[in-house]
Scaffold this motif. Sequence first.
Motif, PDB file in Angstrom:
ATOM      1  N   SER A  21       0.849  -1.184   0.000  1.00  0.00           N
ATOM      2  CA  SER A  21       0.000   0.000   0.000  1.00  0.00           C
ATOM      3  C   SER A  21       0.881   1.229   0.000  1.00  0.00           C
ATOM      4  O   SER A  21       2.054   1.174   0.348  1.00  0.00           O
ATOM      5  N   TRP A 194      -5.010   6.146  -2.104  1.00  0.00           N
ATOM      6  CA  TRP A 194      -5.047   5.738  -0.707  1.00  0.00           C
ATOM      7  C   TRP A 194      -5.940   4.522  -0.510  1.00  0.00           C
ATOM      8  O   TRP A 194      -6.993   4.411  -1.115  1.00  0.00           O
ATOM      9  N   THR A 195      -5.522   3.637   0.376  1.00  0.00           N
ATOM     10  CA  THR A 195      -6.334   2.475   0.716  1.00  0.00           C
ATOM     11  C   THR A 195      -7.400   2.874   1.732  1.00  0.00           C
ATOM     12  O   THR A 195      -7.346   3.952   2.337  1.00  0.00           O
ATOM     13  N   LYS A 196      -8.343   1.966   1.945  1.00  0.00           N
ATOM     14  CA  LYS A 196      -9.391   2.194   2.940  1.00  0.00           C
ATOM     15  C   LYS A 196      -8.786   2.486   4.306  1.00  0.00           C
ATOM     16  O   LYS A 196      -9.162   3.454   4.974  1.00  0.00           O
ATOM     17  N   ALA A 197      -7.836   1.662   4.739  1.00  0.00           N
ATOM     18  CA  ALA A 197      -7.238   1.826   6.066  1.00  0.00           C
ATOM     19  C   ALA A 197      -6.551   3.178   6.186  1.00  0.00           C
ATOM     20  O   ALA A 197      -6.629   3.847   7.228  1.00  0.00           O
ATOM     21  N   GLU A 198      -5.872   3.608   5.131  1.00  0.00           N
ATOM     22  CA  GLU A 198      -5.151   4.877   5.189  1.00  0.00           C
ATOM     23  C   GLU A 198      -6.095   6.070   5.197  1.00  0.00           C
ATOM     24  O   GLU A 198      -5.845   7.066   5.898  1.00  0.00           O
ATOM     25  N   LEU A 200      -9.108   6.017   6.468  1.00  0.00           N
ATOM     26  CA  LEU A 200      -9.690   6.036   7.810  1.00  0.00           C
ATOM     27  C   LEU A 200      -8.709   6.612   8.822  1.00  0.00           C
ATOM     28  O   LEU A 200      -9.088   7.366   9.714  1.00  0.00           O
ATOM     29  N   ASP A 201      -7.455   6.266   8.676  1.00  0.00           N
ATOM     30  CA  ASP A 201      -6.440   6.783   9.594  1.00  0.00           C
ATOM     31  C   ASP A 201      -6.318   8.297   9.449  1.00  0.00           C
ATOM     32  O   ASP A 201      -6.191   9.025  10.436  1.00  0.00           O
ATOM     33  N   SER A 204      -9.955   9.817  10.769  1.00  0.00           N
ATOM     34  CA  SER A 204     -10.627   9.316  11.967  1.00  0.00           C
ATOM     35  C   SER A 204     -10.528  10.267  13.145  1.00  0.00           C
ATOM     36  O   SER A 204     -11.368  10.243  14.043  1.00  0.00           O
ATOM     37  N   ARG A 213     -14.213   0.576  -2.687  1.00  0.00           N
ATOM     38  CA  ARG A 213     -12.822   0.503  -3.066  1.00  0.00           C
ATOM     39  C   ARG A 213     -12.584  -0.490  -4.186  1.00  0.00           C
ATOM     40  O   ARG A 213     -13.318  -1.439  -4.380  1.00  0.00           O
ATOM     41  N   ASP A 218     -10.528   3.912  -3.915  1.00  0.00           N
ATOM     42  CA  ASP A 218     -11.363   3.797  -2.726  1.00  0.00           C
ATOM     43  C   ASP A 218     -12.440   4.857  -2.829  1.00  0.00           C
ATOM     44  O   ASP A 218     -12.168   6.001  -3.148  1.00  0.00           O
ATOM     45  N   GLU A 232     -18.838   1.368   3.007  1.00  0.00           N
ATOM     46  CA  GLU A 232     -17.945   1.199   1.869  1.00  0.00           C
ATOM     47  C   GLU A 232     -18.788   0.874   0.646  1.00  0.00           C
ATOM     48  O   GLU A 232     -19.576  -0.057   0.658  1.00  0.00           O
TER      49      GLU A 232
END
Length: 243
Positions: A21, A194-198, A200-201, A204, A213, A218, A232
Amino acid sequence: MNADAEGHSSAVVPAQSQEGSPAADDFVPSALGTREHWDAVYERELRTFQEYGDTGEIWFGEESMSRLIRWMQKHKIPLDASVLDIGTGNGVFLVELVKHGFSNITGIDYSPSAIKLSASILEKEGLSNINLKVEDFLNLSTKLSGFHVCVDKGTYDAISLNPDNAVEKRKQYVMSLSRVLEVKGFFLITSCNWTKAELLDAFSEGFPCALARTHYIDQAVIEHRGFELFEELPTPKFSFGGF
């Protein structure tokens, strides 16, 4: 960085971490992150529209716009809800919103040529009830606030490629978003970097969200209360050769 769900792309692929990622601080700076680049792009697209009537590129494709509008309809977002299109470009998404009945719409872009292009396209479509503003989202005027829905299709990606301290600019983006989006509002973001996790980070600490995504796109809806994932959105997948 422009790419759509059908696989058309002129994408800037971010540097990859060992996990595959994008590394948050490891993007290669690009002209795509500068105002000078987008001023030149929209000056050219404005001339093309004036000469040939071509509205220009639709970021992420028409299906991406339809997907966001379907989500708004599914969740019964009122047609008079205030909607902000962040980095509106040629304003084509604004046209689609009006065609689907939304009436309280604002489009902003830091490029004056983009706003001129949007205004020309809206005039051609016979639409006069849309607010257009030349506005730098990272340095907002005090009047911009109270939106129920904010939409971003690629603007956060572009900011991430800015050669001048992109990390701080991403933080400023989140601060600006928290100012303009009302409590219990929604932030709809489409990203190819950007990925989903990134995502959100990144959001958030200020904000809820819905996310669709693909391998490199995404698409999320973030509800504003502290920015948390709301949903999502299902999105067709594609990938670039070699990854």
